[in-house]
Design a protein around this motif. Structure first.
Motif, short mmCIF file in Angstrom:
data_model
loop_
_atom_site.label_atom_id
_atom_site.label_comp_id
_atom_site.label_asym_id
_atom_site.label_seq_id
_atom_site.Cartn_x
_atom_site.Cartn_y
_atom_site.Cartn_z
N ALA A 257 114.96 62.24 -39.89
CA ALA A 257 114.57 62.26 -41.30
C ALA A 257 113.55 63.36 -41.56
N VAL A 258 112.58 63.51 -40.68
CA VAL A 258 111.57 64.56 -40.83
C VAL A 258 112.22 65.93 -40.73
N ARG A 259 113.15 66.09 -39.78
CA ARG A 259 113.84 67.38 -39.63
C ARG A 259 114.60 67.74 -40.91
N ILE A 260 115.33 66.78 -41.46
CA ILE A 260 116.08 67.01 -42.70
C ILE A 260 115.12 67.35 -43.84
N ALA A 261 114.04 66.59 -43.95
CA ALA A 261 113.06 66.82 -45.03
C ALA A 261 112.39 68.19 -44.90
N ASN A 262 112.03 68.56 -43.69
CA ASN A 262 111.40 69.88 -43.49
C ASN A 262 112.34 71.00 -43.90
N GLN A 263 113.61 70.87 -43.53
CA GLN A 263 114.58 71.91 -43.89
C GLN A 263 114.82 71.91 -45.41
N ALA A 264 114.87 70.75 -46.02
CA ALA A 264 115.05 70.67 -47.47
C ALA A 264 113.85 71.30 -48.19
N ALA A 265 112.65 71.05 -47.69
CA ALA A 265 111.46 71.64 -48.30
C ALA A 265 111.50 73.16 -48.20
N THR A 266 111.90 73.67 -47.05
CA THR A 266 112.00 75.12 -46.87
C THR A 266 113.07 75.71 -47.78
N ASP A 267 114.23 75.08 -47.81
CA ASP A 267 115.33 75.58 -48.65
C ASP A 267 115.00 75.45 -50.14
N GLY A 268 114.17 74.49 -50.49
CA GLY A 268 113.78 74.31 -51.88
C GLY A 268 112.95 75.47 -52.42
N LEU A 269 112.34 76.24 -51.52
CA LEU A 269 111.54 77.39 -51.95
C LEU A 269 112.40 78.51 -52.52
N THR A 270 113.69 78.53 -52.16
CA THR A 270 114.56 79.62 -52.60
C THR A 270 115.76 79.13 -53.41
N ALA A 271 115.86 77.83 -53.66
CA ALA A 271 117.01 77.30 -54.40
C ALA A 271 117.02 77.84 -55.83
N GLU A 272 118.20 78.25 -56.27
CA GLU A 272 118.33 78.80 -57.62
C GLU A 272 119.49 78.20 -58.40
N SER A 273 120.56 77.81 -57.71
CA SER A 273 121.76 77.36 -58.41
C SER A 273 121.81 75.84 -58.51
N VAL A 274 122.66 75.37 -59.41
CA VAL A 274 122.88 73.94 -59.55
C VAL A 274 123.36 73.36 -58.22
N ALA A 275 124.30 74.04 -57.58
CA ALA A 275 124.84 73.55 -56.32
C ALA A 275 123.76 73.44 -55.24
#
Length: 108
Positions: free
Chosen positions: A38-56
């Motif tokens: 869960a922590v691994r998934i959350a850490n990656q989601a947090a990192t990817d959230g810094l550059t997310a731009e599209s609806v998808a």
């Protein structure tokens, strides 16, 4: 962090090798694995959230935050990690809802 971007979660209380675990934990090892995954998934989601731009991208982030919350919810009440897991269920669910709101805001 950009506005409305979830902050990265705190590191886990103990270090374990993350293993995918779709079944509810049945032992302390499985509990630790679920927590670490869960922590691994959350850490990656947090990192990817810094550059997310599209609806998808935001919808994918929402799904990953919810998966992390679901894994944390599997931590049994007798576990030493239970209190931390319950706090993270709330945080990760809020992050999933924020990601859904970001996706909705980008809808034409």
């Amino acid at each position: 962090l950009p506005p409305n971007t979830p902050a990265p979660p705190a590191p886990p209380a103990q270090s374990n090798t993350p293993q995918p675990n779709d079944e509810p934990p049945t032992s302390s090892g499985a509990t630790a694995d679920a927590f670490a995954e869960a922590v691994r998934i959350a850490n990656q989601a947090a990192t990817d959230g810094l550059t997310a731009e599209s609806v998808a991208e935001w919808l994918d982030l929402a799904t990953r935050w919810q998966r992390a919350a679901d894994l944390m919810a599997q931590i049994p009440s007798g576990s030493d990690q239970y209190a931390a897991a319950q706090e993270r269920v709330v945080t990760y669910t809020e992050n999933s809802e924020m990601a859904l709101a970001q996706a909705a805001a980008l809808q034409p």
